[in-house]
Design a protein around this motif. Structure first.
Motif, PDB file in Angstrom:
ATOM      1  N   ALA A 110      -6.953  -3.708  -2.821  1.00 60.35           N
ATOM      2  CA  ALA A 110      -5.502  -3.652  -2.583  1.00 60.35           C
ATOM      3  C   ALA A 110      -5.210  -3.299  -1.127  1.00 60.35           C
ATOM      4  CB  ALA A 110      -4.858  -2.635  -3.522  1.00 60.35           C
ATOM      5  N   ARG A 111      -5.941  -2.358  -0.580  1.00 57.07           N
ATOM      6  CA  ARG A 111      -5.740  -1.976   0.820  1.00 57.07           C
ATOM      7  C   ARG A 111      -6.142  -3.120   1.754  1.00 57.07           C
ATOM      8  NH1 ARG A 111      -6.726   2.458  -2.057  1.00 57.07           N
ATOM      9  NH2 ARG A 111      -5.798   4.448  -1.455  1.00 57.07           N
ATOM     10  N   LEU A 112      -7.302  -3.725   1.489  1.00 55.79           N
ATOM     11  CA  LEU A 112      -7.777  -4.817   2.343  1.00 55.79           C
ATOM     12  C   LEU A 112      -6.798  -5.977   2.364  1.00 55.79           C
ATOM     13  CD1 LEU A 112     -11.563  -4.829   1.356  1.00 55.79           C
ATOM     14  CD2 LEU A 112     -10.585  -4.157   3.572  1.00 55.79           C
ATOM     15  N   LEU A 113      -6.175  -6.277   1.237  1.00 47.95           N
ATOM     16  CA  LEU A 113      -5.188  -7.360   1.190  1.00 47.95           C
ATOM     17  C   LEU A 113      -3.991  -7.086   2.090  1.00 47.95           C
ATOM     18  CD1 LEU A 113      -5.271  -8.201  -2.609  1.00 47.95           C
ATOM     19  CD2 LEU A 113      -5.877  -9.753  -0.741  1.00 47.95           C
ATOM     20  N   GLN A 114      -3.779  -5.831   2.440  1.00 52.32           N
ATOM     21  CA  GLN A 114      -2.677  -5.457   3.333  1.00 52.32           C
ATOM     22  C   GLN A 114      -3.165  -5.112   4.737  1.00 52.32           C
ATOM     23  OE1 GLN A 114       0.606  -5.601   2.490  1.00 52.32           O
ATOM     24  NE2 GLN A 114      -0.199  -6.582   0.652  1.00 52.32           N
ATOM     25  N   ASP A 115      -4.409  -5.522   5.057  1.00 54.39           N
ATOM     26  CA  ASP A 115      -5.007  -5.251   6.373  1.00 54.39           C
ATOM     27  C   ASP A 115      -5.143  -3.764   6.655  1.00 54.39           C
ATOM     28  OD1 ASP A 115      -5.459  -7.929   7.076  1.00 54.39           O
ATOM     29  OD2 ASP A 115      -3.391  -8.132   7.761  1.00 54.39           O
ATOM     30  N   LEU A 116      -5.354  -2.976   5.615  1.00 58.62           N
ATOM     31  CA  LEU A 116      -5.583  -1.543   5.767  1.00 58.62           C
ATOM     32  C   LEU A 116      -7.064  -1.246   5.605  1.00 58.62           C
ATOM     33  CD1 LEU A 116      -2.672  -0.204   3.524  1.00 58.62           C
ATOM     34  CD2 LEU A 116      -2.734  -0.286   6.029  1.00 58.62           C
ATOM     35  N   ASP A 117      -7.503  -0.113   6.117  1.00 59.23           N
ATOM     36  CA  ASP A 117      -8.863   0.351   5.900  1.00 59.23           C
ATOM     37  C   ASP A 117      -9.043   0.629   4.405  1.00 59.23           C
ATOM     38  OD1 ASP A 117     -10.885   2.728   5.647  1.00 59.23           O
ATOM     39  OD2 ASP A 117     -11.272   1.783   7.588  1.00 59.23           O
ATOM     40  N   PRO A 118     -10.189   0.285   3.814  1.00 57.11           N
ATOM     41  CA  PRO A 118     -10.376   0.513   2.375  1.00 57.11           C
ATOM     42  C   PRO A 118     -10.238   1.976   1.966  1.00 57.11           C
ATOM     43  CG  PRO A 118     -12.256  -0.689   3.288  1.00 57.11           C
ATOM     44  CD  PRO A 118     -11.332  -0.370   4.418  1.00 57.11           C
ATOM     45  N   ASP A 119     -10.429   2.883   2.912  1.00 58.46           N
ATOM     46  CA  ASP A 119     -10.315   4.316   2.617  1.00 58.46           C
ATOM     47  C   ASP A 119      -8.982   4.913   3.040  1.00 58.46           C
ATOM     48  OD1 ASP A 119     -12.951   4.396   1.604  1.00 58.46           O
ATOM     49  OD2 ASP A 119     -13.743   4.589   3.639  1.00 58.46           O
ATOM     50  N   ALA A 120      -8.037   4.077   3.453  1.00 59.82           N
ATOM     51  CA  ALA A 120      -6.740   4.577   3.927  1.00 59.82           C
ATOM     52  C   ALA A 120      -6.059   5.399   2.842  1.00 59.82           C
ATOM     53  CB  ALA A 120      -5.848   3.416   4.344  1.00 59.82           C
ATOM     54  N   GLY A 121      -5.518   6.528   3.234  1.00 63.39           N
ATOM     55  CA  GLY A 121      -4.764   7.361   2.308  1.00 63.39           C
ATOM     56  C   GLY A 121      -3.381   6.778   2.077  1.00 63.39           C
ATOM     57  N   LEU A 122      -2.986   6.674   0.821  1.00 64.66           N
ATOM     58  CA  LEU A 122      -1.678   6.122   0.479  1.00 64.66           C
ATOM     59  C   LEU A 122      -0.970   7.033  -0.514  1.00 64.66           C
ATOM     60  CD1 LEU A 122      -2.685   2.406  -0.222  1.00 64.66           C
ATOM     61  CD2 LEU A 122      -1.633   3.309   1.856  1.00 64.66           C
ATOM     62  N   GLU A 123       0.340   7.011  -0.463  1.00 61.86           N
ATOM     63  CA  GLU A 123       1.133   7.683  -1.485  1.00 61.86           C
ATOM     64  C   GLU A 123       0.923   6.942  -2.807  1.00 61.86           C
ATOM     65  OE1 GLU A 123       3.037  10.441  -1.099  1.00 61.86           O
ATOM     66  OE2 GLU A 123       2.275  10.533   0.956  1.00 61.86           O
ATOM     67  N   PRO A 124       0.926   7.649  -3.936  1.00 63.22           N
ATOM     68  CA  PRO A 124       0.718   6.987  -5.229  1.00 63.22           C
ATOM     69  C   PRO A 124       1.686   5.827  -5.482  1.00 63.22           C
ATOM     70  CG  PRO A 124       0.605   9.359  -5.506  1.00 63.22           C
ATOM     71  CD  PRO A 124       1.029   9.105  -4.081  1.00 63.22           C
ATOM     72  N   GLU A 125       2.936   5.977  -5.062  1.00 65.23           N
ATOM     73  CA  GLU A 125       3.920   4.910  -5.275  1.00 65.23           C
ATOM     74  C   GLU A 125       3.549   3.654  -4.485  1.00 65.23           C
ATOM     75  OE1 GLU A 125       4.869   7.991  -3.985  1.00 65.23           O
ATOM     76  OE2 GLU A 125       5.384   8.864  -5.924  1.00 65.23           O
ATOM     77  N   THR A 126       3.056   3.848  -3.259  1.00 64.97           N
ATOM     78  CA  THR A 126       2.645   2.723  -2.425  1.00 64.97           C
ATOM     79  C   THR A 126       1.416   2.057  -3.025  1.00 64.97           C
ATOM     80  OG1 THR A 126       3.506   3.821  -0.452  1.00 64.97           O
ATOM     81  CG2 THR A 126       1.904   2.048  -0.102  1.00 64.97           C
ATOM     82  N   GLU A 127       0.471   2.859  -3.483  1.00 72.33           N
ATOM     83  CA  GLU A 127      -0.734   2.302  -4.089  1.00 72.33           C
ATOM     84  C   GLU A 127      -0.393   1.481  -5.334  1.00 72.33           C
ATOM     85  OE1 GLU A 127      -5.047   3.755  -3.946  1.00 72.33           O
ATOM     86  OE2 GLU A 127      -4.044   4.943  -5.486  1.00 72.33           O
ATOM     87  N   ASP A 128       0.570   1.933  -6.112  1.00 79.21           N
ATOM     88  CA  ASP A 128       0.990   1.183  -7.295  1.00 79.21           C
ATOM     89  C   ASP A 128       1.523  -0.199  -6.919  1.00 79.21           C
ATOM     90  OD1 ASP A 128       0.273   3.277  -8.940  1.00 79.21           O
ATOM     91  OD2 ASP A 128       2.328   4.015  -9.206  1.00 79.21           O
ATOM     92  N   VAL A 129       2.295  -0.264  -5.838  1.00 81.99           N
ATOM     93  CA  VAL A 129       2.838  -1.552  -5.386  1.00 81.99           C
ATOM     94  C   VAL A 129       1.700  -2.459  -4.913  1.00 81.99           C
ATOM     95  CG1 VAL A 129       4.259  -2.676  -3.618  1.00 81.99           C
ATOM     96  CG2 VAL A 129       5.103  -0.631  -4.787  1.00 81.99           C
ATOM     97  N   LEU A 130       0.743  -1.910  -4.178  1.00 81.60           N
ATOM     98  CA  LEU A 130      -0.377  -2.713  -3.696  1.00 81.60           C
ATOM     99  C   LEU A 130      -1.229  -3.222  -4.856  1.00 81.60           C
ATOM    100  CD1 LEU A 130      -1.553  -0.816  -0.499  1.00 81.60           C
ATOM    101  CD2 LEU A 130       0.176  -2.606  -0.738  1.00 81.60           C
ATOM    102  N   LEU A 131      -1.369  -2.423  -5.899  1.00 85.18           N
ATOM    103  CA  LEU A 131      -2.126  -2.869  -7.073  1.00 85.18           C
ATOM    104  C   LEU A 131      -1.449  -4.052  -7.752  1.00 85.18           C
ATOM    105  CD1 LEU A 131      -3.291   0.486  -8.688  1.00 85.18           C
ATOM    106  CD2 LEU A 131      -4.700  -1.205  -7.499  1.00 85.18           C
ATOM    107  N   ASP A 132      -0.124  -4.110  -7.670  1.00 87.79           N
ATOM    108  CA  ASP A 132       0.602  -5.254  -8.231  1.00 87.79           C
ATOM    109  C   ASP A 132       0.179  -6.558  -7.576  1.00 87.79           C
ATOM    110  OD1 ASP A 132       2.005  -3.650  -9.985  1.00 87.79           O
ATOM    111  OD2 ASP A 132       3.825  -3.593  -8.772  1.00 87.79           O
ATOM    112  N   TRP A 133      -0.306  -6.502  -6.345  1.00 85.01           N
ATOM    113  CA  TRP A 133      -0.798  -7.693  -5.648  1.00 85.01           C
ATOM    114  C   TRP A 133      -2.285  -7.889  -5.900  1.00 85.01           C
ATOM    115  CZ3 TRP A 133       2.133 -11.050  -2.765  1.00 85.01           C
ATOM    116  CH2 TRP A 133       3.433 -10.638  -2.488  1.00 85.01           C
ATOM    117  N   ALA A 134      -3.041  -6.807  -5.942  1.00 88.48           N
ATOM    118  CA  ALA A 134      -4.499  -6.900  -6.021  1.00 88.48           C
ATOM    119  C   ALA A 134      -4.992  -7.390  -7.381  1.00 88.48           C
ATOM    120  CB  ALA A 134      -5.119  -5.540  -5.704  1.00 88.48           C
ATOM    121  N   ILE A 135      -4.396  -6.934  -8.453  1.00 88.11           N
ATOM    122  CA  ILE A 135      -4.879  -7.308  -9.780  1.00 88.11           C
ATOM    123  C   ILE A 135      -4.761  -8.813 -10.014  1.00 88.11           C
ATOM    124  CG2 ILE A 135      -4.507  -7.005 -12.260  1.00 88.11           C
ATOM    125  CD1 ILE A 135      -3.837  -4.006 -11.531  1.00 88.11           C
TER     126      ILE A 135
END
Length: 96
Positions: free
Chosen positions: A35-60
């Motif tokens: 999910a992070r890589l799809l947004q050009d972020l580092d795979p270990d980037a710290g994200l707020e839970p709400e942001t991570e949930d949105v990114l998972l909507d794209w990754a899955i």
């Protein structure tokens, strides 16, 4: 509710990475890292839970759409997610 296109500041092509463009061939990644890589972020980037949930909507859906090009590995423990990687011939056992 649908919104008119004119309500947005800009529209962009809906381009997604191909698995080989996104993932290293000798690595496996969790859905969270993908999910992070799809947004050009580092795979270990710290994200707020709400942001991570949105990114998972794209990754899955991305993982499901590209399943033919991926392998999956079971979690190493019950509290860890599964891992995904690029499918290479040497990664899968030979079928008889």
């Amino acid at each position: 509710m649908p919104e008119p296109k004119s309500a947005f500041d800009g529209l962009y092509p809906c381009d997604f990475y191909e698995p080989a463009e996104l993932l290293e061939p000798d690595q496996c990644y969790t859905v969270y890292e993908i999910a992070r890589l799809l947004q050009d972020l580092d795979p270990d980037a710290g994200l707020e839970p709400e942001t991570e949930d949105v990114l998972l909507d794209w990754a899955i859906p991305w993982i499901m759409t590209n399943a033919e090009d991926l392998v999956v590995a079971d979690p190493r423990s019950d509290d860890e997610p599964g891992y995904y990687g690029l499918r290479r011939p040497e990664d899968l056992p030979e079928s008889n």
